[in-house]
Design a protein around this motif. Structure first.
Motif, PDB file in Angstrom:
ATOM      1  N   PHE A  53       0.836  -1.204   0.000  1.00 55.27           N
ATOM      2  CA  PHE A  53       0.000   0.000   0.000  1.00 55.27           C
ATOM      3  C   PHE A  53       0.866   1.249   0.000  1.00 55.27           C
ATOM      4  CE2 PHE A  53      -2.486   3.114   2.629  1.00 55.27           C
ATOM      5  CZ  PHE A  53      -3.462   3.394   1.684  1.00 55.27           C
ATOM      6  N   GLN A  54       1.839   1.290   0.871  1.00 56.68           N
ATOM      7  CA  GLN A  54       2.721   2.451   0.943  1.00 56.68           C
ATOM      8  C   GLN A  54       3.595   2.592  -0.305  1.00 56.68           C
ATOM      9  OE1 GLN A  54       2.839   4.933   2.999  1.00 56.68           O
ATOM     10  NE2 GLN A  54       1.320   4.177   4.460  1.00 56.68           N
ATOM     11  N   MET A  55       3.887   1.495  -0.956  1.00 50.53           N
ATOM     12  CA  MET A  55       4.660   1.540  -2.194  1.00 50.53           C
ATOM     13  C   MET A  55       3.978   2.406  -3.239  1.00 50.53           C
ATOM     14  SD  MET A  55       5.520  -1.578  -4.824  1.00 50.53           S
ATOM     15  CE  MET A  55       6.175  -2.656  -3.551  1.00 50.53           C
ATOM     16  N   MET A  56       2.664   2.318  -3.321  1.00 55.43           N
ATOM     17  CA  MET A  56       1.938   3.073  -4.340  1.00 55.43           C
ATOM     18  C   MET A  56       1.995   4.573  -4.087  1.00 55.43           C
ATOM     19  SD  MET A  56       1.395   0.551  -6.091  1.00 55.43           S
ATOM     20  CE  MET A  56       1.428  -1.206  -5.786  1.00 55.43           C
ATOM     21  N   PHE A  57       2.059   4.984  -2.831  1.00 60.08           N
ATOM     22  CA  PHE A  57       2.267   6.386  -2.496  1.00 60.08           C
ATOM     23  C   PHE A  57       3.651   6.837  -2.964  1.00 60.08           C
ATOM     24  CE2 PHE A  57      -1.221   5.292   0.112  1.00 60.08           C
ATOM     25  CZ  PHE A  57      -1.830   6.450   0.585  1.00 60.08           C
ATOM     26  N   ALA A  58       4.642   5.986  -2.695  1.00 59.91           N
ATOM     27  CA  ALA A  58       6.010   6.317  -3.090  1.00 59.91           C
ATOM     28  C   ALA A  58       6.146   6.436  -4.599  1.00 59.91           C
ATOM     29  CB  ALA A  58       6.973   5.257  -2.554  1.00 59.91           C
TER      30      ALA A  58
END
Length: 404
Positions: A100-105
């Motif tokens: 999930f956080q990867m997509m923000f990055a």
């Protein structure tokens, strides 16, 4: 490892929604450039996907969310993600949170690209994405979202990335626009959007994906996610209305590009507040963000910089407004993990909110300036003037977006 299947399912769906935002951003930006640069602009978004994904797996997630080094950055304990496979983070698998956080990055450096559309060399962009993600995004994410981060401990509230994503990208975008300089002929030559239909389609995808962006940040499928869905939608609608009202007043006509820009400004503004404020407060935040971003965008010509696709005017200004207004409207009664804001009697909450805006903005701007200067010296930032006039689709990629 004990996890909640409902929470996990929602987080996985949200991960897919946020991933979909990057192609949505490609369409949103792609329609606003001239047809000779459409593929180049789309490539900025799509290239961020493989570059940042591999960076995130190898060491980026560890720098952002690994065991803290003095509250400044994570260590390399999560490098390669191997330790995460059998761990839970709250009620979800640790790998689900990481994805999930990867997509923000991924999407954050792609937002920056709006500032230098139609003039940066692609090799320079690829290097910039890798270095910026490592030196700007990862440390800032650690400061704000890691429980050991120094801004987190100070009490700065950022539910889904108003500071981490939008402010850092917006501040960096402004520096990029200044360092690279204006497009050839700007502002005397017309640089008209070639396909606003594409831009509005992209805006719609962004609105859709933003439900995962904000409500997914609840990390569960309960009441907090429901609150975040509603505040996100209300903020977007109010942002579109805020932009239209001031544009109609100023120019005499509301525009389709204004609707698209306004709804994105509203989404940016509500992002840091989505899980901390009421729907009524979301309407105020969205409207203010839409109106303020309109004035920021139309004011760039007076200030003399060429932010081609208004990355600073929308994401920088909208992110700062949202972060500050979070400190005004936040209610701990809505989210135990939050704090009361000024209207609930805690005026002091404006302090950490303002500190986060200033520190993140300055840090992102300074590091971006240093990166651009170094990249320019080593491989060169900007295409030659004749290549810029021909168009980056042909000169950088050897392709054309349209057959005729």
């Amino acid at each position: 490892m004990k996890v909640d299947t409902g929470d996990t399912a929602w987080l996985l769906v949200s991960t897919a929604l946020v991933l979909f935002m990057t192609p949505g951003l490609a369409l949103f930006y792609g329609g606003m450039v001239r047809r000779k640069n459409v593929l180049s602009t789309l490539m900025h978004a799509f290239a961020a996907l493989p570059i940042v994904t591999l960076q995130w797996v190898l060491f980026g997630y560890s720098l952002a969310f690994g065991p803290s080094i003095g509250g400044l950055v994570g260590g390399l304990g999560y490098a390669g993600l191997a330790p995460l496979a059998t761990e839970a983070r709250g009620t979800v698998p640790h790998l689900a949170f990481c994805a999930f956080q990867m997509m923000f990055a991924v999407i954050t450096p792609a937002l920056v690209a709006g500032a230098f559309a139609e003039r940066m060399r692609f090799p320079a962009y690829a290097v910039f994405v890798l270095l910026w993600s490592t030196l700007v995004y990862d440390p800032v994410a650690h400061w704000v979202w890691s429980e050991s981060g120094w801004l987190f401990k100070m009490g700065a509230l950022d539910f889904a990335g108003g500071t981490v994503v939008h402010l850092s990208a917006g501040a960096s975008a402004l520096v990029c626009a200044v360092v690279l300089g204006k497009r050839v002929g700007y502002p005397h030559e017309r640089h008209q959007p070639h396909n606003l239909t594409m831009t509005l389609t992209g805006a719609g995808i962004l609105w859709f994906g933003w439900f995962g962006f904000n409500a997914g940040s609840a990390l569960g499928s309960g009441a907090l996610a429901a609150l975040s869905i509603v505040t996100t939608h209300v903020g977007a609608a109010a942002g579109a209305l805020g932009w239209i009202v001031v544009e109609w007043w100023q120019r005499g006509k509301p525009t389709a590009l204004g609707v698209a820009s306004g709804l994105v400004a509203g989404l940016v503004g509500i992002t840091p507040a989505a899980g901390f404020v009421s729907p009524a407060a979301a309407a105020v935040i969205g409207f203010v963000a839409g109106a303020a971003c309109y004035f920021a965008v139309v004011g760039k010509e007076r200030l003399g910089y060429d932010d081609a696709l208004d990355a600073f005017g929308v994401h920088g200004v909208g992110g700062a407004i949202g972060a500050l207004l979070t400190g005004v409207f936040a209610q701990k009664a809505l989210n135990d993990a939050g704090r009361d804001g000024a209207l609930a009697g805690n005026v002091a909450q404006l302090g950490p909110q303002f500190a986060g805006i200033v520190v993140v903005g300055l840090y992102a701007a300074i590091v971006t300036w240093l990166l651009l200067k170094a990249i320019d010296k080593v491989i060169g930032l900007r295409v030659a003037e004749d290549e810029e006039r021909e168009g980056l689709d042909a000169t950088e990629h050897g392709e054309t977006g349209y057959a005729s």
